[in-house]
Scaffold this motif. Structure first.
Motif, PDB file in Angstrom:
ATOM      1  N   ILE A  42       0.813  -1.224   0.000  1.00 47.82           N
ATOM      2  CA  ILE A  42       0.000   0.000   0.000  1.00 47.82           C
ATOM      3  C   ILE A  42       0.845   1.273   0.000  1.00 47.82           C
ATOM      4  CG2 ILE A  42      -1.713   1.324   1.290  1.00 47.82           C
ATOM      5  CD1 ILE A  42      -2.931  -1.033  -0.125  1.00 47.82           C
ATOM      6  N   PRO A  43       1.808   1.479   0.922  1.00 51.43           N
ATOM      7  CA  PRO A  43       2.563   2.748   0.897  1.00 51.43           C
ATOM      8  C   PRO A  43       3.343   2.951  -0.394  1.00 51.43           C
ATOM      9  CG  PRO A  43       2.908   1.579   2.973  1.00 51.43           C
ATOM     10  CD  PRO A  43       2.222   0.628   2.045  1.00 51.43           C
ATOM     11  N   GLN A  44       3.818   1.864  -0.984  1.00 51.33           N
ATOM     12  CA  GLN A  44       4.557   1.951  -2.242  1.00 51.33           C
ATOM     13  C   GLN A  44       3.635   2.205  -3.432  1.00 51.33           C
ATOM     14  OE1 GLN A  44       6.737  -1.641  -3.214  1.00 51.33           O
ATOM     15  NE2 GLN A  44       8.446  -0.508  -4.069  1.00 51.33           N
TER      16      GLN A  44
ATOM     17  N   ASP B 269       1.646   2.888  12.152  1.00 51.00           N
ATOM     18  CA  ASP B 269       2.058   3.887  11.170  1.00 51.00           C
ATOM     19  C   ASP B 269       2.673   5.131  11.799  1.00 51.00           C
ATOM     20  OD1 ASP B 269       1.602   2.538   8.872  1.00 51.00           O
ATOM     21  OD2 ASP B 269      -0.344   3.426   8.427  1.00 51.00           O
ATOM     22  N   GLN B 270       2.442   5.338  13.086  1.00 53.51           N
ATOM     23  CA  GLN B 270       3.029   6.497  13.734  1.00 53.51           C
ATOM     24  C   GLN B 270       4.453   6.220  14.229  1.00 53.51           C
ATOM     25  OE1 GLN B 270       1.376   9.296  13.446  1.00 53.51           O
ATOM     26  NE2 GLN B 270      -0.249   8.116  12.450  1.00 53.51           N
ATOM     27  N   GLU B 271       4.883   4.969  14.105  1.00 53.85           N
ATOM     28  CA  GLU B 271       6.237   4.622  14.515  1.00 53.85           C
ATOM     29  C   GLU B 271       7.244   5.335  13.627  1.00 53.85           C
ATOM     30  OE1 GLU B 271       8.836   0.555  15.388  1.00 53.85           O
ATOM     31  OE2 GLU B 271       7.049   0.482  14.135  1.00 53.85           O
TER      32      GLU B 271
ATOM     33  N   PRO C 207      -9.447   2.713   4.630  1.00 52.82           N
ATOM     34  CA  PRO C 207      -8.271   1.863   4.426  1.00 52.82           C
ATOM     35  C   PRO C 207      -8.601   0.515   3.792  1.00 52.82           C
ATOM     36  CG  PRO C 207      -8.879   1.915   6.745  1.00 52.82           C
ATOM     37  CD  PRO C 207      -9.707   2.967   6.062  1.00 52.82           C
ATOM     38  N   THR C 208      -7.732   0.097   2.894  1.00 56.34           N
ATOM     39  CA  THR C 208      -7.829  -1.225   2.295  1.00 56.34           C
ATOM     40  C   THR C 208      -7.417  -2.271   3.332  1.00 56.34           C
ATOM     41  OG1 THR C 208      -7.253  -0.272   0.152  1.00 56.34           O
ATOM     42  CG2 THR C 208      -6.976  -2.648   0.390  1.00 56.34           C
TER      43      THR C 208
ATOM     44  N   ASN D 107      -0.746   6.291   7.150  1.00 57.71           N
ATOM     45  CA  ASN D 107      -1.372   6.704   8.416  1.00 57.71           C
ATOM     46  C   ASN D 107      -2.776   6.156   8.611  1.00 57.71           C
ATOM     47  OD1 ASN D 107       0.913   8.222   9.160  1.00 57.71           O
ATOM     48  ND2 ASN D 107       0.196   9.993   7.998  1.00 57.71           N
ATOM     49  N   GLU D 108      -2.991   4.913   8.203  1.00 61.89           N
ATOM     50  CA  GLU D 108      -4.304   4.297   8.379  1.00 61.89           C
ATOM     51  C   GLU D 108      -4.241   2.984   9.154  1.00 61.89           C
ATOM     52  OE1 GLU D 108      -7.180   5.505   7.647  1.00 61.89           O
ATOM     53  OE2 GLU D 108      -6.653   7.200   6.376  1.00 61.89           O
TER      54      GLU D 108
END
Length: 371
Positions: free
Chosen positions: A115-117, A276-278, A147-148, A271-272
C-alpha cells in the motif's frame, strides 16, 4: 503481529452486463498487447529488479504522460523529480524515470500489493525450464478514512464491464461535498468509476480494477479498492486466474540487495494502520537488521540510510559503505530523448489507449470518483 482485516464501511457490487460492452472487452483482452513492466526474477539472491533511467522532456508531454508510458504512477514520477513542473516540465529537462524496484518480502506467489509503495506485483506461475518473472504496475490507493484491508485473500471472481451500485455512505460523502445529484448507479461504459475490467478479492467490496480517472493512479483516490491504468487492467485481467492468492502489506520501508549492496526505498506512511506512527528510522533500522540476518551484504552507511529515510523519494538508494551514491548513479546515466505522443484527453476514461470507443449513451452520468 497479524492485523485483523478492516471491513470497509461501504459496499460496492460489480455486476456483469452482457452485450456490446462485453464483446468489446473480450476483444480488448485478446487483441491489445500488454505493456506492464515485466522483469525476470533474480536467481542470485538479489531482490532488486529493473534499472533507473533518465529522459529529456519535450514540449508536448507532462510528467504524467511520461509516468504512464513507463508504468509509473503520480507519486513515482513526482517524488523522483521534486523540482520539475508536473504540467510543463520544459523542453530538454532531465527527467528521472524510477523504473528500479525492491521486490516485496517473500513468498513471491500470486499478487502482492504494498500500500505505501502504491504498487502491485504479480508473480505468475511459470513452466519448468522457463524463467520466473514478475509483473509490476502502479496503483491508486485508498483515500484517508477508507483503508484497504491488510492480510491474505485471493481473487474470487473476474468481472467484465461491471456496473456500480453506489453505497449510500459514498453517496452521502459526495452530497456533503456539494454534489447534490451524485448518481446512485453507474452503468457499464467508459465513464464507470469501476473501469471496464475488475478483479474481485475475497475482502468484502474490495476490487482491483480499472478506472475512469487514470491520471489518479499513484494517488490516494479510492474508497478501499485498488485502481489500475486501463491498459494494465486489460493485461492483468487476461493473465490472473480466479483463485490467485493476494497478499496486501503495509511496508513503507523496503530493503533489498543487488550485487551484495544494500538498497533502501522509503515511502510516506499512509497513516491508516496500527504502527504507522512509529518512526520511519526505527522501521528502517529494524528492516535492515532483519534483512542482513538472511543476506550477505556490505556494511551499512547509516548517514546515507538516514538521508534516504528523510528524503522519502521512493527510489531504491544504495546505503552500503563505498557504494556509489544515488546522485552519482543518476549523473552517470545518459539521457534518452522522450519523443512519444502525449496520451491526450481521449485516454482519460476507462478504455485503454487505442481501444475502439462505443458511442456515448444518452443520459450517461459524468465521470465520478471511484469505489
Amino acid at each position: 503481529m497479524k492485523h485483523k482485516p478492516f471491513l470497509p464501511r461501504a459496499s460496492a457490487w460489480a455486476r456483469p452486463i452482457h452485450g456490446l460492452h462485453v464483446c468489446l472487452l473480450l476483444l480488448l483482452c485478446v487483441a491489445l498487447p500488454g505493456r506492464a513492466a515485466t522483469f525476470t526474477l533474480p536467481t542470485d539472491g538479489s531482490t532488486v529488479v529493473g534499472h533507473l533511467q533518465v529522459v529529456t522532456a519535450d514540449s508536448r508531454n507532462t510528467l504524467l504522460d511520461i509516468a504512464r508510458h513507463y508504468d509509473l504512477g503520480y507519486d513515482d514520477i513526482t517524488l523522483a523529480n521534486p523540482d520539475v513542473s508536473i504540467w510543463v516540465p520544459g523542453e530538454g529537462t532531465r527527467i528521472v524515470v524510477p523504473t528500479e524496484f525492491i521486490l516485496p518480502p517473500r513468498p513471491w506467489v500470486g499478487i502482492v500489493v504494498n500500500i505505501p509503495q502504491r504498487r502491485l506485483y504479480y508473480f505468475p506461475r511459470h513452466k519448468a525450464k522457463e524463467k520466473a518473472t514478475v509483473v509490476t504496475v502502479p496503483l491508486g490507493i485508498a483515500r484517508p478514512g477508507w483503508p484497504t484491508p491488510l492480510g491474505s485473500t485471493k481473487i474470487v471472481a473476474k468481472e467484465k464491464d461491471p456496473s456500480w451500485v453506489v453505497p449510500k455512505s459514498i453517496q452521502a460523502e459526495h452530497r456533503s461535498q456539494g454534489e447534490a445529484n451524485f448518481p446512485d448507479y453507474f452503468p457499464p461504459g467508459p465513464n464507470n468509476p469501476m473501469g471496464m475490467l475488475a478483479l474481485e478479492t475475497g475482502f468484502p467490496a474490495i476490487f482491483i480494477h480499472g478506472t475512469n480517472r487514470p491520471w489518479g493512479v499513484g494517488m490516494q483516490v479510492s474508497h478501499g479498492c485498488m485502481h489500475l491504468y486501463p491498459e494494465h487492467a486489460v493485461e492483468l485481467f487476461s493473465r490472473v486466474p480466479v483463485g490467485t492468492p493476494v497478499r496486501i502489506i503495509n511496508d513503507p520501508v523496503m530493503v533489498g540487495e543487488r550485487d551484495h549492496q544494500l538498497y533502501l526505498s522509503v515511502s510516506a506512511p499512509v497513516n491508516e494502520y496500527p504502527g504507522d506512527q512509529e518512526s520511519l528510522m526505527v522501521r528502517a533500522i529494524d528492516a535492515v537488521y532483519a534483512f542482513r540476518k538472511q543476506a550477505n551484504t556490505a556494511e551499512i552507511d547509516w548517514d546515507r540510510a538516514r538521508e534516504a529515510v528523510k528524503a522519502q523519494r521512493v527510489l531504491p538508494v544504495p546505503v552500503s559503505v563505498g557504494a556509489p551514491t544515488l546522485d552519482e548513479i543518476l549523473a552517470s546515466l545518459k539521457p534518452e530523448p522522450y519523443a512519444f505522443e502525449p496520451y491526450g484527453i481521449e485516454a482519460n476514461d476507462a478504455l485503454p489507449p487505442g481501444a475502439p470507443r462505443p458511442p456515448a449513451a444518452a443520459g450517461s452520468p459524468e465521470p465520478a470518483a471511484a469505489p
